[in-house]
Scaffold this motif. Structure first.
Motif, PDB file in Angstrom:
ATOM      1  N   ASP A   1     -16.696  38.221 -30.784  1.00 46.72           N
ATOM      2  CA  ASP A   1     -15.937  39.200 -31.574  1.00 46.72           C
ATOM      3  C   ASP A   1     -14.469  38.836 -31.691  1.00 46.72           C
ATOM      4  O   ASP A   1     -13.675  39.612 -32.209  1.00 46.72           O
ATOM      5  N   GLY A   2     -14.088  37.668 -31.185  1.00 46.75           N
ATOM      6  CA  GLY A   2     -12.693  37.261 -31.271  1.00 46.75           C
ATOM      7  C   GLY A   2     -11.899  37.567 -30.015  1.00 46.75           C
ATOM      8  O   GLY A   2     -10.738  37.162 -29.891  1.00 46.75           O
ATOM      9  N   THR A   3     -12.500  38.301 -29.072  1.00 51.39           N
ATOM     10  CA  THR A   3     -11.820  38.569 -27.817  1.00 51.39           C
ATOM     11  C   THR A   3     -11.575  37.265 -27.077  1.00 51.39           C
ATOM     12  O   THR A   3     -12.442  36.402 -27.043  1.00 51.39           O
ATOM     13  N   ILE A   4     -10.350  37.125 -26.478  1.00 46.53           N
ATOM     14  CA  ILE A   4     -10.053  35.907 -25.736  1.00 46.53           C
ATOM     15  C   ILE A   4      -9.956  36.237 -24.256  1.00 46.53           C
ATOM     16  O   ILE A   4      -9.276  37.182 -23.858  1.00 46.53           O
ATOM     17  N   ILE A   5     -10.637  35.441 -23.432  1.00 50.94           N
ATOM     18  CA  ILE A   5     -10.599  35.652 -21.992  1.00 50.94           C
ATOM     19  C   ILE A   5     -10.092  34.389 -21.316  1.00 50.94           C
ATOM     20  O   ILE A   5     -10.619  33.305 -21.527  1.00 50.94           O
TER      21      ILE A   5
ATOM     22  N   ALA B   1      -8.562  24.698  -8.882  1.00 48.60           N
ATOM     23  CA  ALA B   1      -7.553  24.065  -9.754  1.00 48.60           C
ATOM     24  C   ALA B   1      -7.991  23.967 -11.209  1.00 48.60           C
ATOM     25  O   ALA B   1      -7.529  23.113 -11.943  1.00 48.60           O
ATOM     26  N   GLU B   2      -8.906  24.855 -11.617  1.00 48.08           N
ATOM     27  CA  GLU B   2      -9.354  24.813 -13.009  1.00 48.08           C
ATOM     28  C   GLU B   2      -8.949  26.083 -13.738  1.00 48.08           C
ATOM     29  O   GLU B   2      -8.927  27.165 -13.165  1.00 48.08           O
ATOM     30  N   LYS B   3      -8.646  25.988 -15.003  1.00 44.95           N
ATOM     31  CA  LYS B   3      -8.355  27.161 -15.827  1.00 44.95           C
ATOM     32  C   LYS B   3      -9.158  27.011 -17.104  1.00 44.95           C
ATOM     33  O   LYS B   3      -9.295  25.908 -17.613  1.00 44.95           O
ATOM     34  N   LYS B   4      -9.703  28.104 -17.626  1.00 44.74           N
ATOM     35  CA  LYS B   4     -10.456  27.988 -18.876  1.00 44.74           C
ATOM     36  C   LYS B   4     -10.108  29.137 -19.793  1.00 44.74           C
ATOM     37  O   LYS B   4      -9.855  30.253 -19.348  1.00 44.74           O
ATOM     38  N   GLU B   5     -10.127  28.852 -21.094  1.00 45.83           N
ATOM     39  CA  GLU B   5      -9.954  29.912 -22.072  1.00 45.83           C
ATOM     40  C   GLU B   5     -11.241  30.029 -22.876  1.00 45.83           C
ATOM     41  O   GLU B   5     -11.759  29.035 -23.384  1.00 45.83           O
ATOM     42  N   VAL B   6     -11.764  31.250 -22.978  1.00 41.68           N
ATOM     43  CA  VAL B   6     -13.049  31.451 -23.649  1.00 41.68           C
ATOM     44  C   VAL B   6     -12.875  32.426 -24.803  1.00 41.68           C
ATOM     45  O   VAL B   6     -12.197  33.437 -24.660  1.00 41.68           O
ATOM     46  N   LYS B   7     -13.494  32.103 -25.933  1.00 40.21           N
ATOM     47  CA  LYS B   7     -13.438  33.041 -27.059  1.00 40.21           C
ATOM     48  C   LYS B   7     -14.824  33.658 -27.230  1.00 40.21           C
ATOM     49  O   LYS B   7     -15.822  32.959 -27.336  1.00 40.21           O
ATOM     50  N   LEU B   8     -14.874  34.997 -27.259  1.00 46.28           N
ATOM     51  CA  LEU B   8     -16.157  35.675 -27.392  1.00 46.28           C
ATOM     52  C   LEU B   8     -16.496  35.872 -28.866  1.00 46.28           C
ATOM     53  O   LEU B   8     -15.604  35.799 -29.717  1.00 46.28           O
TER      54      LEU B   8
ATOM     55  N   VAL C   1      -8.495  41.830 -25.784  1.00 50.46           N
ATOM     56  CA  VAL C   1      -9.698  42.357 -26.428  1.00 50.46           C
ATOM     57  C   VAL C   1      -9.398  42.816 -27.840  1.00 50.46           C
ATOM     58  O   VAL C   1      -8.465  43.579 -28.075  1.00 50.46           O
ATOM     59  N   THR C   2     -10.199  42.351 -28.802  1.00 47.41           N
ATOM     60  CA  THR C   2     -10.008  42.799 -30.179  1.00 47.41           C
ATOM     61  C   THR C   2     -10.470  44.240 -30.289  1.00 47.41           C
ATOM     62  O   THR C   2     -11.390  44.676 -29.591  1.00 47.41           O
ATOM     63  N   SER C   3      -9.801  44.985 -31.181  1.00 55.53           N
ATOM     64  CA  SER C   3     -10.168  46.398 -31.276  1.00 55.53           C
ATOM     65  C   SER C   3     -11.549  46.525 -31.898  1.00 55.53           C
ATOM     66  O   SER C   3     -11.993  45.675 -32.663  1.00 55.53           O
TER      67      SER C   3
ATOM     68  N   LEU D   1     -10.497  49.755 -25.090  1.00 56.89           N
ATOM     69  CA  LEU D   1     -10.628  49.685 -26.540  1.00 56.89           C
ATOM     70  C   LEU D   1      -9.467  48.860 -27.049  1.00 56.89           C
ATOM     71  O   LEU D   1      -8.389  49.388 -27.237  1.00 56.89           O
ATOM     72  N   GLY D   2      -9.649  47.592 -27.298  1.00 55.61           N
ATOM     73  CA  GLY D   2      -8.581  46.773 -27.869  1.00 55.61           C
ATOM     74  C   GLY D   2      -7.309  46.748 -27.036  1.00 55.61           C
ATOM     75  O   GLY D   2      -6.373  47.495 -27.284  1.00 55.61           O
ATOM     76  N   THR D   3      -7.259  45.919 -26.014  1.00 57.84           N
ATOM     77  CA  THR D   3      -6.061  45.875 -25.162  1.00 57.84           C
ATOM     78  C   THR D   3      -5.892  44.504 -24.542  1.00 57.84           C
ATOM     79  O   THR D   3      -6.716  43.623 -24.740  1.00 57.84           O
ATOM     80  N   GLU D   4      -4.811  44.379 -23.755  1.00 55.65           N
ATOM     81  CA  GLU D   4      -4.600  43.177 -22.951  1.00 55.65           C
ATOM     82  C   GLU D   4      -4.519  43.627 -21.504  1.00 55.65           C
ATOM     83  O   GLU D   4      -3.697  44.488 -21.169  1.00 55.65           O
ATOM     84  N   PHE D   5      -5.368  43.067 -20.651  1.00 57.18           N
ATOM     85  CA  PHE D   5      -5.308  43.470 -19.253  1.00 57.18           C
ATOM     86  C   PHE D   5      -5.805  42.360 -18.336  1.00 57.18           C
ATOM     87  O   PHE D   5      -6.470  41.440 -18.785  1.00 57.18           O
TER      88      PHE D   5
END
Lengths: 174, 300
Positions: free
Chosen positions: B116-120, B107-114, B151-153, B169-173
């Protein structure tokens, strides 16, 4: 349940290392042609074995090591072609008493090395594990996670290819 | 080489001297085998530089967490010190490799910023790890469970999972991996998935699923995965699968009677309200249930 030896025990872990590390390194070398990189991957694989030592029984350790090493290998970007080089004993050159002297020249042996390097991955690995590391077809099957029949198929194909190469090289010399 | 194709398959057994005298003689009628044997005899003498296992295992020791080496002994003692080991491992790993490990529980969700600006985005019961130190050289993360990446390009970005490797290379998946499944959905850009010796390239609105060792591609209709928006969508899914998800998003224990587990469910289930979630699944299927105070759900 009787307590079989646990990989978490230092003595057991060390024993596995001494027994399997070089074979694992050679297997990786046959895949990538870089001995140093292969040794590094062996270390990584053994670290993973240590981290999971409580979950893996002794009998499954070898299969685990080869699978993990294979996965670690997939992570690498393979940029260069595989070129394997082996240490060989010296034959007296141009000894015409030997009916196979033509096949023993330095030049010919280098060509064979190249032919082996050019074999498809699976065939090359199985063949070398059998001839260089002296593993039986059954032992190779365990490590690669395939059936013994599949191993024999790969080796048969490798032999067929090598035979073609040998005959081609012979013709060229003549 | 041989007129009879099946003789070629016997070569391996010929090499290991496992053929009957009859087969052996027949094969060896071919003179070429003499040359082959001579070459093999030579190859058998070849070797690689030997590996100094004693020094190599010494070199390995620092990478094997100290507290684990001390903790030899019975299984009971090992179980008792697992919590300590896990903490020590994370701390040790962090200082040795600057490795960042992020996990979500039930029941947990997390948002992480790497860096280089990539968000997971991590779904429940998932994990993400990467090495901070190496981030400028190469972008590589390891994940398990389900994550959505934006993912930032830039230079290549690699995602490692137990079941396969994904390069982008820079996408959303979206990536979903557990013991039984491996699925990758591409929402934008180009994604390359490697698994089981196969390689598949995905573009926008394509997804790939690992089925029986083979990667199969299909289309994706949505613009982003539903779990990010807080619900799961099912279309003729087995109830047992829906149960597994409910236990991931809510701290409950569901023991569904075997007679119900193959029933199929179609519909949406929210991740934000247990009451609503249970109602939308079971009331429509007319299955009676009771939620106990200890988080266990009983069925009739």
């Amino acid at each position: 349940m009787s307590q079989s030896s646990s990989i978490c025990e230092e003595q057991v872990y060390n024993h596995i290392y001494h027994e399997q590390a070089e074979k694992l390194r050679n297997y990786l070398y046959y895949k990538c042609g870089d001995l140093d990189k292969s040794e590094d991957l062996v270390q990584d694989a053994f670290v993973k074995l240590w981290n999971k030592c409580a979950e893996i029984i002794h009998e499954k350790a070898i299969g685990f090591l080869f699978t993990v090493a294979n996965n670690l290998f997939i992570d690498q970007v393979r940029s260069q072609k595989v070129e394997l080089r082996f240490e060989k004993s010296q034959y007296p050159q141009n000894n015409t008493d030997d009916p196979f002297f033509q096949l023993r020249t330095e030049e010919f042996r280098l060509q064979i090395e190249t032919a082996i390097s050019n074999l498809p991955d699976g065939q090359r690995e199985a063949f070398l594990l059998n001839r260089i590391d002296k593993l039986t077809y059954k032992e190779i099957a365990t490590r690669l996670g395939i059936s013994q029949t599949a191993v024999e198929k790969r080796i048969s194909k490798a032999l067929l290819k090598l035979n073609e190469n040998i005959q081609e090289l012979k013709k060229y010399k003549i | 080489m041989e007129k009879d194709p099946s003789d070629n398959d016997l070569l391996a057994k010929w090499l290991s001297d496992e053929l009957s005298a009859e087969d052996k003689n027949r094969l060896e009628e071919n003179r070429e085998l003499k040359d082959l044997k001579a070459v093999i005899n030579d190859i058998d003498t070849w070797s690689l530089r030997s590996m100094d296992t004693s020094s190599r295992i010494e070199a390995l020791k620092p990478r094997l967490v100290k507290s684990k080496v001390i903790s030899i002994g019975t299984w009971m003692r090992l179980a008792a010190s697992v919590a300590l080991l896990v903490t020590a491992f994370y701390i040790g790993n962090y200082f040795l490799n600057s490795e960042v490990i992020i996990e979500t529980g039930v029941a947990e969700k997390k948002e992480v910023k790497l860096p280089d600006g990539t968000i997971i985005n991590l779904d429940a019961r998932s994990s993400l790890s990467y090495s901070k130190r190496n981030w400028t050289d190469e972008r590589k993360v390891a994940i398990s469970g389900q994550v959505f990446l934006d993912v930032t390009s830039g230079d290549s970005f690699t995602v490692n999972t137990e079941k396969g490797v994904i390069s982008v290379l820079g996408t959303e998946f979206n990536v979903f991996v557990n013991e039984d499944d491996f699925k990758v959905d591409c929402y934008e850009g180009i994604v390359e998935v490697q698994s089981n010796g196969q390689k598949v390239k995905l573009i926008q609105n394509q997804k790939v699923v690992l089925k029986d060792g083979k990667l199969e591609s299909t289309k994706v209709k949505e613009q982003s995965p539903s779990w990010i928006k807080g619900f799961s969508s099912y279309d003729q899914a087995k109830l047992s699968v829906v149960m597994t998800d409910l236990e991931k998003y809510y701290p409950v224990e569901l023991t569904l009677p075997a007679k119900y587990s193959d029933l199929k469910y179609t519909g949406r289930v929210t991740h934000n309200s247990l009451k609503d979630a249970l109602r939308s699944v079971f009331t429509t299927m007319e299955i009676e249930y009771v939620v106990n105070t200890d988080g266990k759900v009983d069925f009739k």
